[in-house]
Scaffold this motif. Structure first.
Motif, PDB file in Angstrom:
ATOM      1  N   ASP A   1      -3.358  17.127   6.142  1.00 40.31           N
ATOM      2  CA  ASP A   1      -3.883  17.872   7.291  1.00 40.31           C
ATOM      3  C   ASP A   1      -2.803  18.790   7.836  1.00 40.31           C
ATOM      4  N   GLY A   2      -2.274  19.589   6.906  1.00 40.62           N
ATOM      5  CA  GLY A   2      -1.332  20.619   7.301  1.00 40.62           C
ATOM      6  C   GLY A   2       0.024  20.066   7.690  1.00 40.62           C
ATOM      7  N   CYS A   3       0.634  20.676   8.689  1.00 43.48           N
ATOM      8  CA  CYS A   3       2.029  20.393   9.014  1.00 43.48           C
ATOM      9  C   CYS A   3       2.239  19.093   9.764  1.00 43.48           C
ATOM     10  N   THR A   4       1.177  18.378  10.101  1.00 47.78           N
ATOM     11  CA  THR A   4       1.335  17.039  10.676  1.00 47.78           C
ATOM     12  C   THR A   4       1.119  15.948   9.623  1.00 47.78           C
ATOM     13  N   SER A   5       0.972  16.326   8.355  1.00 49.85           N
ATOM     14  CA  SER A   5       0.673  15.350   7.307  1.00 49.85           C
ATOM     15  C   SER A   5       1.711  14.229   7.241  1.00 49.85           C
ATOM     16  N   GLY A   6       2.994  14.587   7.404  1.00 49.64           N
ATOM     17  CA  GLY A   6       4.037  13.577   7.320  1.00 49.64           C
ATOM     18  C   GLY A   6       3.944  12.546   8.417  1.00 49.64           C
ATOM     19  N   LEU A   7       3.734  12.987   9.653  1.00 49.00           N
ATOM     20  CA  LEU A   7       3.547  12.050  10.759  1.00 49.00           C
ATOM     21  C   LEU A   7       2.274  11.236  10.577  1.00 49.00           C
ATOM     22  N   ASP A   8       1.209  11.894  10.163  1.00 50.18           N
ATOM     23  CA  ASP A   8      -0.075  11.223  10.076  1.00 50.18           C
ATOM     24  C   ASP A   8      -0.118  10.203   8.939  1.00 50.18           C
ATOM     25  N   ALA A   9       0.605  10.486   7.843  1.00 49.55           N
ATOM     26  CA  ALA A   9       0.669   9.514   6.750  1.00 49.55           C
ATOM     27  C   ALA A   9       1.378   8.246   7.201  1.00 49.55           C
TER      28      ALA A   9
ATOM     29  N   GLY B   1       0.820  -1.205   0.000  1.00 51.67           N
ATOM     30  CA  GLY B   1       0.000   0.000   0.000  1.00 51.67           C
ATOM     31  C   GLY B   1       0.853   1.254   0.000  1.00 51.67           C
ATOM     32  N   VAL B   2       0.192   2.388  -0.105  1.00 49.79           N
ATOM     33  CA  VAL B   2       0.858   3.696  -0.124  1.00 49.79           C
ATOM     34  C   VAL B   2       0.105   4.653   0.789  1.00 49.79           C
ATOM     35  N   SER B   3       0.841   5.401   1.567  1.00 47.89           N
ATOM     36  CA  SER B   3       0.261   6.484   2.371  1.00 47.89           C
ATOM     37  C   SER B   3       1.167   7.696   2.222  1.00 47.89           C
ATOM     38  N   LEU B   4       0.682   8.686   1.479  1.00 46.55           N
ATOM     39  CA  LEU B   4       1.491   9.867   1.165  1.00 46.55           C
ATOM     40  C   LEU B   4       0.868  11.112   1.783  1.00 46.55           C
ATOM     41  N   GLY B   5       1.687  11.910   2.422  1.00 46.61           N
ATOM     42  CA  GLY B   5       1.215  13.150   3.014  1.00 46.61           C
ATOM     43  C   GLY B   5       1.715  14.365   2.262  1.00 46.61           C
ATOM     44  N   SER B   6       0.919  15.438   2.281  1.00 43.15           N
ATOM     45  CA  SER B   6       1.332  16.717   1.715  1.00 43.15           C
ATOM     46  C   SER B   6       0.380  17.791   2.211  1.00 43.15           C
ATOM     47  N   ALA B   7       0.925  18.944   2.550  1.00 45.90           N
ATOM     48  CA  ALA B   7       0.084  20.045   3.013  1.00 45.90           C
ATOM     49  C   ALA B   7      -0.492  20.839   1.858  1.00 45.90           C
ATOM     50  N   VAL B   8       0.332  21.149   0.855  1.00 45.23           N
ATOM     51  CA  VAL B   8      -0.132  22.022  -0.230  1.00 45.23           C
ATOM     52  C   VAL B   8      -0.063  21.339  -1.590  1.00 45.23           C
TER      53      VAL B   8
END
Length: 424
Positions: free
Chosen positions: A169-177, A103-110
């Motif tokens: 979800d903003g600046c926590t996207s990396g942790l949350d992903a 699977g893939v879980s990618l985070g990004s704010a903008v």
């Protein structure tokens, strides 16, 4: 009943200011060098803040094809390149894993903000007309408009046919992903996840947004020392770009193939303060609760934490909030545990920074070194904990806590441990 499945990091890929690759990234951190500089991507003269953490990145030299370069936003390019690095680093042979177990879980704010701004300037002739001329519409506008396309690019890179998710979800996207990836593996949905976050927000529109609320620094004549977390002289964060991607695996899956393991992810929690879009409660209650929950999932006491990787953005509001949260969650141990902010060296890459900080934590565990808080020369008396000023510190590390805070009130915490070091 939830299966007893453990999750480990077996591969890391990083693109951050100051050099490409995890090795260069780690060398910069442990040397206490800063990679922030005056913005070179465009004329930043009209802006209040004119400094940033830029990544020196040549997409063609990184192995991307001309079609990929044309199709993908810079943030997506970062994600694909870092994912390739992470897979290579892990030694994982993807063709030996069932595609539906990846699977893939990618985070990004903008997301693709950089490309969107560039294309809108073309469509409206740099503001000379109020009418959009669709004759100049790029065929790739959909790719820029829909953030999930970035996660799909990563999925194609690893051949993932399992769950593919975009977390923003903003600046926590990396942790949350990474937290989302953790849960999918723990729950037995997949065995392997490509997880992390990417952001390339150094553009006029993003810079203008932060200028408007005076969140970014005005130390334009001192770009190398402009990011000053926990220092009395700090006056805002340094905008940056970057990416970190990981191969996360179920522990037994990694063990069967004799994979080298950086760290085990043992706990993760996120909370929202439901308070203000940009404001923070000074008591840090929600962040403290996220920390307590992440430690409880790890079956650890506050005294077990050997190092805290702080959010440490370099704003007075955040520094006081975070200091209060660490005190509230770790109690007396808060005064003994070393804490530092790598944003002092690589800036704040919004959603990407949480994953970049996880990379720093995994490498700290591997090499038994705590990165410093660069530029910390005049400690704020209200931030009275051990913030490891200016010089890296050797230390025996078994358990590392990393925390993040984001606009909207998001507060996240994650615990990483030495492989095999989990409490019974």
């Amino acid at each position: 009943m939830k299966p007893n499945r453990r999750v480990v990091i077996t591969g890391i890929g990083v693109r951050a200011p100051g050099g490409g690759g995890a090795k260069n990234f780690w060398n910069l951190l442990t040397a206490g060098r800063t990679a922030t500089r005056r913005i070179s991507f465009f004329d930043a003269g009209p802006f209040r803040s004119q400094v940033a953490g830029e990544v020196d990145f040549d997409a063609q030299a990184e192995g991307l094809t001309p079609r990929q370069i044309r199709r993908m936003d810079r943030a997506a390019q970062f994600a694909v390149v870092c994912t390739r690095d992470a897979v290579e680093d892990s030694g994982l042979e993807l063709d030996r894993v069932e595609p539906h177990r990846i699977g893939v879980s990618l985070g990004s704010a903008v997301a693709a903000a950089t490309s969107l701004e560039a294309e809108y300037l073309v469509l409206f002739d740099s503001g000379r007309t109020r009418e959009m001329d669709t004759r100049h519409l790029t065929p790739h506008m959909f790719d820029h408009m829909v953030p999930s396309v970035m996660a799909a690019e990563v999925a194609w890179t690893v051949g993932a046919e399992g769950p593919v998710t975009m977390v923003s979800d903003g600046c926590t996207s990396g942790l949350d992903a990474i937290g989302h990836a953790l849960h999918l593996i723990e729950d037995g949905v997949v065995d392997v996840m490509a997880a992390g976050a990417t952001d390339t927000p150094i553009s006029p529109i993003v810079l203008a947004c932060f200028d408007a609320i005076k969140a970014t620094t005005s130390y334009n004549d001192e770009p190398a020392t402009a990011s000053r977390p926990f220092d009395r002289s700090r006056n805002g964060f340094v905008l940056a770009e970057g990416c970190a991607m990981f191969v996360l695996e179920e522990y037994e899956h990694a063990r069967r193939r004799n994979a080298e393991i950086y760290a085990e992810v043992t706990g993760y929690a996120t909370r929202l303060n439901a308070f203000h879009m940009t404001g923070l409660k000074p008591d840090g209650r929600e962040m403290a609760e996220a920390i307590r929950t992440a430690l409880a999932q790890s079956r650890l006491d506050p005294s077990d934490v050997d190092y805290v990787n702080a959010h440490g953005s370099g704003t007075r509001q955040n520094d006081l909030h975070e200091t209060a949260a660490v005190k509230a969650s770790l109690g007396e141990h808060a005064r003994r545990v070393p804490i530092s902010s790598i944003k002092s060296m690589v800036g704040h890459s919004l959603g990407a920074i949480g994953s970049i900080e996880v990379a720093a934590c995994a490498l700290a565990l591997r090499y038994s070194v705590i990165p410093p808080t660069a530029n910390l020369r005049l400690p704020d008396p209200q931030c009275d904990l051990d913030y490891v000023p200016r010089v890296a510190r050797e230390a025996t590390l078994d358990t590392v806590l990393t925390i993040g805070s984001g606009f909207g009130g998001f507060q996240s915490a994650m615990v990483l441990r030495q492989p095999g070091g989990r409490a019974a």
